[in-house]
Each structure stands twice: as C-alpha cells, then as structure tokens.
Design an enzyme around this catalytic site. Structure first.
Site, PDB file in Angstrom:
ATOM      1  N   GLU A   1       0.843  -1.136  -0.064  1.00 28.62           N
ATOM      2  CA  GLU A   1      -0.056   0.004   0.042  1.00 28.62           C
ATOM      3  C   GLU A   1       0.847   1.288  -0.191  1.00 28.62           C
ATOM      4  OE1 GLU A   1      -4.425   1.272   1.736  1.00 28.62           O
ATOM      5  OE2 GLU A   1      -3.111  -0.153   3.014  1.00 28.62           O
TER       6      GLU A   1
ATOM      7  N   TYR B   1      -0.157  -7.426  -1.995  1.00 29.41           N
ATOM      8  CA  TYR B   1      -1.196  -6.609  -1.257  1.00 29.41           C
ATOM      9  C   TYR B   1      -2.610  -7.045  -1.631  1.00 29.41           C
ATOM     10  CZ  TYR B   1      -4.194  -2.543   0.220  1.00 29.41           C
ATOM     11  OH  TYR B   1      -5.147  -1.940   0.698  1.00 29.41           O
TER      12      TYR B   1
ATOM     13  N   ASP C   1      -0.147  -7.612   3.348  1.00 32.09           N
ATOM     14  CA  ASP C   1      -1.195  -7.527   3.935  1.00 32.09           C
ATOM     15  C   ASP C   1      -2.420  -8.478   3.104  1.00 32.09           C
ATOM     16  OD1 ASP C   1      -3.799  -6.584   4.649  1.00 32.09           O
ATOM     17  OD2 ASP C   1      -3.461  -4.470   4.137  1.00 32.09           O
TER      18      ASP C   1
ATOM     19  N   HIS D   1      -1.261   0.113  10.140  1.00 32.65           N
ATOM     20  CA  HIS D   1      -0.677  -1.480  10.269  1.00 32.65           C
ATOM     21  C   HIS D   1       0.588  -1.058  11.087  1.00 32.65           C
ATOM     22  CE1 HIS D   1      -2.815  -3.488   7.230  1.00 32.65           C
ATOM     23  NE2 HIS D   1      -3.100  -2.496   6.800  1.00 32.65           N
TER      24      HIS D   1
END
Length: 236
Positions: A3, A80, A120, A225
């Site tokens: 991200e 991701y 993620d 995060h």
C-alpha cells in the site's frame, strides 16, 4: 512494503535506495492507490512485476524478487490483497484475486522454488487472530469463504492444499493479543488493542523451518498497520 500509494515519479532518490537497500516496486495505475515494493541489499537475479492478470496488475499488487544460484532458487514476494470492506463489488474482486493467486502460489511451490510471501492479506484466519471475532463473523476479512481459503493455502500439498506455512503462528502458536498487526482508526481501537492479524509471512516449509524469531514493531506508529519482522537463518 504494501500500500505504497505512490507512483514512480513520487519516489525521490532517498526513497529509491534506503540505507544501501535498492527498492523495486509495482505501482498502481491509479494515483494514490495500492502499490507494493521490496528493498534488498542483494541484487535479485530477476524481478517479476505483476501476476500477469490485467485487472490486478493495474492495481499494483504483486512483486517477486528472485535470487537464483546453482544451489538455491529463492523468491521474496511482496503482495497486497484487495480489501472487500468498502462494497460488495470490491468483495467480489477480492474473491477473484484469491482464485487467481492460489494456483499461482501452488505452482511456485510445486516447482521446488523456496519463497516467502510477505503481505497484507486482509484476512484474519482464526478466532485467535482478531479481538472481536464474534462481531465480525459477517464482515469482510473474517468471512467463512475467506478463512476457508486460508486454511486450504496452509494445507500440505499432498492433501490438496497450497503447502505454505504461516510463519508467525509457526513460531507463536499460542493465542495472545500481541499478534495483531492492524487496528481501525475508529473507536480508539489501537488504544484498546482491538486489533486484527491480517499481515503475514507465508513461506514454503523449508524456508519456514529456518525462521528463528518474529516480532511486530509497535514502538512507533507509521499507519494503521504495524510492521511484521521475521528473522530467517538463510543466505541469498
């Protein structure tokens, strides 16, 4: 890293190389969206950008750095996964991504290549992986279909699964609130530690066996995060 929300022109020389580590990136076509990267002190023998899937490659979701030698074929993957929390349309996109990447990872595993996917994943696998699991049984990130997908990915190859290992759980099998890597920005979730474990190292068994320590860095906050670090006893 996942991200990134940056395009190539946004990265200054100080961000392209950090502390002697060269950065390699897969940027999303849409500005301020998605994007993944790998920083490496060792120059990869090959860098693969994208899955070869038009829909998700446009979103900048997959980068694989390969370190091949006569003695080892090793890949470091930054990935991701889509989130489906914003709409049913995005949840369906998430399911399409899961259907696309599962056979890709299985094929890598069957090829004999050792690899670790760091990313993620936007899925909490088990009840132990989020604080309020009862209240999230019908929410994206903890849906039965998503959790079943994770279970299959972590099932051995000879049992029809993806043959990968959840490295953090391999090292920390017991349930603790320390495992969370993401907290909502609402309702003082971080202060109350109402979190989710949705960031993973997913490794081939041989590589997972070399993992010696795993930690989640919470001394400073960079985003919603927290960075997940795993130390492996392996040379490139």
């Amino acid at each position: 890293m996942q991200e990134l929300k940056a395009q190539a022109p946004d990265l200054s020389p100080s961000l392209s190389v950090i502390d002697g580590m060269q950065g390699f990136f897969h940027h999303a076509q849409k500005k301020g969206y998605s994007g993944v990267g790998v920083y490496s002190r060792v120059t990869p023998s090959e860098v693969i950008v994208g899955l070869g899937d038009e829909e998700f490659d446009a979103e900048g979701r997959y980068l694989e750095a390969r370190y091949d030698s006569p003695h080892r074929r090793l890949s470091i993957i930054s990935c991701y996964f889509p989130s489906g929390s914003s709409s049913e349309e995005r949840q369906q996109a998430k399911y399409r991504f899961l259907a696309r990447i599962a056979p890709h990872l299985r094929a890598l595993r069957q090829s004999g290549r050792e690899f670790v996917l760091m990313g993620d994943v936007n899925i909490a696998h088990r009840e132990a992986d989020l604080k309020n699991w009862k209240g999230n049984l019908k929410n994206s990130g903890f849906l039965p279909e998503e959790r079943a997908w994770m279970t299959t990915l972590l099932t051995p190859l000879d049992q029809g699964g993806g043959g990968l290992v959840d490295v953090y759980r391999h090292l920390h099998p017991d349930t603790t609130d320390a495992c969370y890597t993401w907290w909502s920005n609402r309702g003082q979730a971080r202060a109350k530690n109402v979190g989710w474990r949705i960031d993973y190292h997913l490794a081939t068994p041989g590589l997972a066996e070399t993992a010696r320590a795993a930690s989640i860095y919470k001394d400073s906050w960079f985003s919603d995060h927290a960075p997940l670090t795993v130390d492996y006893d392996v040379s490139l």
